[in-house]
Design an enzyme around this catalytic site. Structure first.
Site, short mmCIF file in Angstrom:
data_model
loop_
_atom_site.label_atom_id
_atom_site.label_comp_id
_atom_site.label_asym_id
_atom_site.label_seq_id
_atom_site.Cartn_x
_atom_site.Cartn_y
_atom_site.Cartn_z
N SER A 158 0.82 -1.21 0.00
CA SER A 158 0.00 0.00 0.00
C SER A 158 0.86 1.26 0.00
CB SER A 158 -0.91 0.02 1.23
OG SER A 158 -0.14 -0.02 2.42
N HIS A 172 -2.39 -3.59 -5.43
CA HIS A 172 -2.86 -3.04 -4.16
C HIS A 172 -4.36 -3.25 -3.98
CE1 HIS A 172 -3.69 0.73 -1.53
NE2 HIS A 172 -3.62 -0.36 -0.79
N GLU A 232 -5.44 -1.37 -7.43
CA GLU A 232 -4.46 -0.55 -8.13
C GLU A 232 -3.36 -1.47 -8.65
OE1 GLU A 232 -4.37 3.84 -6.10
OE2 GLU A 232 -3.46 2.22 -4.93
N ASN A 280 -4.42 6.47 -2.05
CA ASN A 280 -3.91 6.89 -0.74
C ASN A 280 -3.26 8.27 -0.80
OD1 ASN A 280 -4.83 4.64 0.57
ND2 ASN A 280 -2.88 3.56 0.52
#
Length: 746
Positions: A466, A487, A499, A537
């Site tokens: 991540s 991810h 992702e 993120n």
């Protein structure tokens, strides 16, 4: 065999009477819908024109001439019935009046189909969605296969509209109000067995020799169909197969209570942001729809007009346009291979896979693979760890079993796809290995060096990281081109986004394989560049950080979360920090600070909370307090003392709370696009919707930014920069858009 021409290349009429040996000279025909040049059947303007002007007149004349006793509507497409209306046809409408007329024309066609002087039977062995379901409802009977591909339902509210070809009028009369509302409001689709149990279909048969079985059923029941006998079961109210009983629906007061409860439920879930659901309730109620037979004549005309006008108003609205845009984005992913236009590379098929790590994420990934019947090795260091991973996967399957999505036999079969191991036995057969161990670069590199010698040369290896650099991890490999990031988001079985992170040395084959593999697992993938935080993120970082700064500035925690919930986010930013883990959020915040400098400087309140032992939902103590299992959340004002914050209720407006959180994301999104973190605004919007729940009715973060306008965004950012400092400094990317008038969607 005597056939009749419809004059259409789309629809074929075939006389099956002689080959079926129908009793007493009974004349049984099929009408085959087979749209040339398309993989699926759908109602386009061309199709509807042929149906109205060629097919229906032919059938009406055949009925008058006594040439036909029963007609089965079948598909010429394998594993497909009718996918619905062509969405482009809806999107092309420019006004409510134009959309209303589109609905009226479809309704009139299906009214004529319903009024044919012989029974019509929809024979379904694939998706029968939207218009496909509506023509089935207008048929005398519906017969369905138990093939997993066969699904029936009215998903129009997912596009911000109501069913517009009679679905709101006919469905309640077929299955009752409660089940009809359940299907329409949730856009739920049913398989053959559940459709039969709900009363929506009149019979269902095994997928083997399905069409033959369905036509035999028609032959056997021609007389009963002509007599208007009902084959579908009487509905059980309270949702599909629910427990409430039929008396409630038969009384005015009972129906009033049902509609009232439906409205309360919709408002609770949609917060008033999705007008299609309450509009559908209004249509069903105002048209008097409840179980008890078909509607004809003037009553049908009035009911259909109510539906058409409601459809028209919704189809012309911004919410529908935004939801249709998202529909096209997800459809685009289905067709994509995850590579730039013009780049060709073969994705490797995945028949067997492995997961390294049996923690929460590893167990969740193994469950996804097993659910898709992919044999999966799950490796960890100890049997105890493996046991926890199996338990994690088992809980998800148990939930599906409890909801009757799978049978007990299927539960056992799927769980048995996961083979827990403490060594690399069986890894040579794997096409893909997904690593999901601790987020530590040194540990990961060591594991990768060990793993590479245990798999075949064609095996693609992916890391569920991540935050760590995929390009840096590639240095551990002899064949770095086989490695990419993958991810997942937590909880793995619920969050739709993956992702796919392209490292500096990742090959097109590796990227495309993991992109296609993600779709095979039922996920929505986007390809992102290897950079700190990747896409989701990175954009979420400033959003959550700003929420903590708001607390420091005096905004009460519940006020912040409520304001953002009202905007449309699925949860408030502070509740989200608890979900992620305050310690995890703090760690990521410092990673971003190091990567991007003082514009990403972390608020200092989280560190105080962590020092006091508040880690979030995972240990039941965060910015909120949680009951057993994390199911009960309550707010304790004592957290302000822990944080060293002084709440000042009402001191910061809801408008400022939302602006500070959302503008921070928009500013970061503009930079991500300019840096090529993702290739397009489409992919960015899809990532934010699927990865964070950014409100779909707003069309995505970039779409929402375009409604504000770049110039207005820059002015607001400058206002907050003067007040709050560097973290609101307009980026060069957003300034360029303001100066040139360029939109995210130009």
């Amino acid at each position: 065999m005597a056939n009749e021409s419809t004059g259409s290349e789309i629809f074929r009429l075939n006389d099956l009477s002689s080959q079926m040996g129908a009793p007493g000279g009974t004349k049984i025909w099929t009408l085959t819908f087979d749209l040339p040049g398309e993989k699926v059947n759908k109602f386009s303007k061309k199709v509807m024109g042929d149906f109205e002007n060629k097919v229906l007149p032919t059938l009406e004349q055949m009925g008058k001439d006594g040439k036909i006793d029963a007609l089965a509507l079948v598909s010429g497409k394998p594993l497909n019935f009718i996918a619905g209306a062509d969405i482009d046809m809806i999107l092309a409408t420019k006004s409510a009046d134009e959309a209303t007329e589109l609905s009226r024309s479809g309704q009139k066609c299906l009214d004529r189909w319903e009024d044919l002087p012989f029974p019509t039977i929809a024979v379904i062995d694939g998706p029968a969605l939207g218009g496909g379901c509506e023509i089935s409802l207008a048929s005398t009977a519906i017969v369905m296969s138990d093939n997993p591909a066969a699904r029936i339902g009215l998903p129009e509210t997912m596009l911000g509209i109501v069913p517009g070809m009679g679905g709101c009028v006919r469905l309640p009369r077929k299955v009752g109000i409660a089940t009809a509302l359940d299907l329409i409001l949730t856009a739920k689709t049913l398989n053959g067995e559940r459709a039969y149990k709900s009363g929506l279909t009149d019979a269902f048969f095994p997928k083997q020799n399905f069409e033959e079985s369905a036509l035999k059923w028609v032959k056997t029941n021609v007389a009963a169909l002509k007599a208007g006998q009902r084959f579908a079961k009487a509905p059980k109210l309270g949702g599909v197969g629910g427990p409430i009983g039929t008396m409630m629906e038969k009384t005015f007061m009972g129906r009033a209570v049902m509609f009232s409860q439906a409205r309360k439920g919709v408002l609770s879930k949609t917060k008033g942001n999705y007008p299609a659901q309450p509009a559908a309730i209004d249509v069903v109620q105002s048209t008097g729809g409840h179980f008890g037979g078909r509607i004809r004549g003037a009553a049908r005309t009035r009911a259909m007009e109510t539906e058409a006008k409601t459809f028209g108003k919704l189809a012309a609205g911004d919410v529908s346009k935004n939801l249709i845009k998202i529909f096209f984005l997800t459809e685009g992913v289905k067709k994509s291979k995850g590579l730039p236009t013009g780049v060709v590379a073969d994705a490797h098929p995945v028949h067997a896979a492995a997961v390294l790590g049996a923690g929460v994420m590893g167990g969740g990934i193994a469950q996804l693979l097993a659910d898709k019947d992919i044999p999966t090795r799950m490796k960890d260091l100890t049997n105890q760890a493996l046991s926890l991973g199996i338990q994690s996967a088992s809980r998800v399957f148990q939930g599906a079993l409890k909801r009757k999505r799978i049978t007990k036999r299927q539960y056992m079969q799927k769980l048995n796809h996961i083979a827990p191991v403490t060594d690399y036995s069986g890894f040579q057969a794997c096409d893909v290995v997904v690593e999901a161990i601790v987020e530590n670069m040194a540990v990961k590199k060591k594991v990768f060096q060990e793993l590479e010698g245990q798999v075949k040369d064609t095996c693609i290896i992916a890391s569920n990281t991540s935050s760590l650099s995929v390009s840096e991890m590639q240095t551990a490999f002899k064949k770095p081109e086989r490695f990419v990031g993958m991810h997942f988001f937590n909880p793995v079985h619920r969050m739709p986004l993956v992702e796919v992170i392209r490292g500096k040395q990742s090959s097109n084959e590796a990227v495309s394989t993991i992109f296609q593999f993600s779709k095979q697992m039922g996920k929505t993938p986007i390809v992102v560049k290897d950079s700190p935080g990747f896409l989701v993120n990175r954009i979420l970082g400033p959003y959550m950080n700003e929420a903590v700064f708001l607390v420091a500035d005096g905004a009460p925690i519940p006020e912040i979360d409520k304001a953002v919930l009202k905007f449309g986010m699925p949860m408030g930013p502070l509740e989200l920090i608890d979900e992620v883990g305050i310690d995890v959020a703090e760690k990521v915040a410092h990673v971003f600070h190091e990567a991007f400098g003082d514009r990403m400087k972390p608020a200092d309140l989280n560190a105080k909370v962590i020092a006091a032992g508040h880690l979030g939902k995972k240990n039941s103590k965060g910015l909120y307090l949680y009951g057993p299992g994390g199911k009960e959340r309550r707010f304790d004002p004592a957290i302000y003392t822990t944080m060293g914050a002084t709440p000042k209720p009402g001191s910061i407006s809801d408008e400022e709370i939302v602006e500070r959180c959302i503008l921070a994301m928009i500013n970061e999104a503009a930079m991500c696009l300019d840096e090529g973190v993702v290739a397009t605004a489409d992919e960015l919007d899809l990532g934010m919707i699927m990865g964070t729940g950014f409100p779909p009715f707003r069309g995505g973060l970039c779409s929402y930014a375009d409604t504000l306008g770049a110039q207005a965004i820059v002015e607001k950012l400058k206002k907050y920069e003067a007040k709050l400092g560097l973290r609101f400094k307009p980026s060069a990317a957003i300034l360029k858009r303001a100066q040139t008038g360029q939109k995210f969607y130009s």
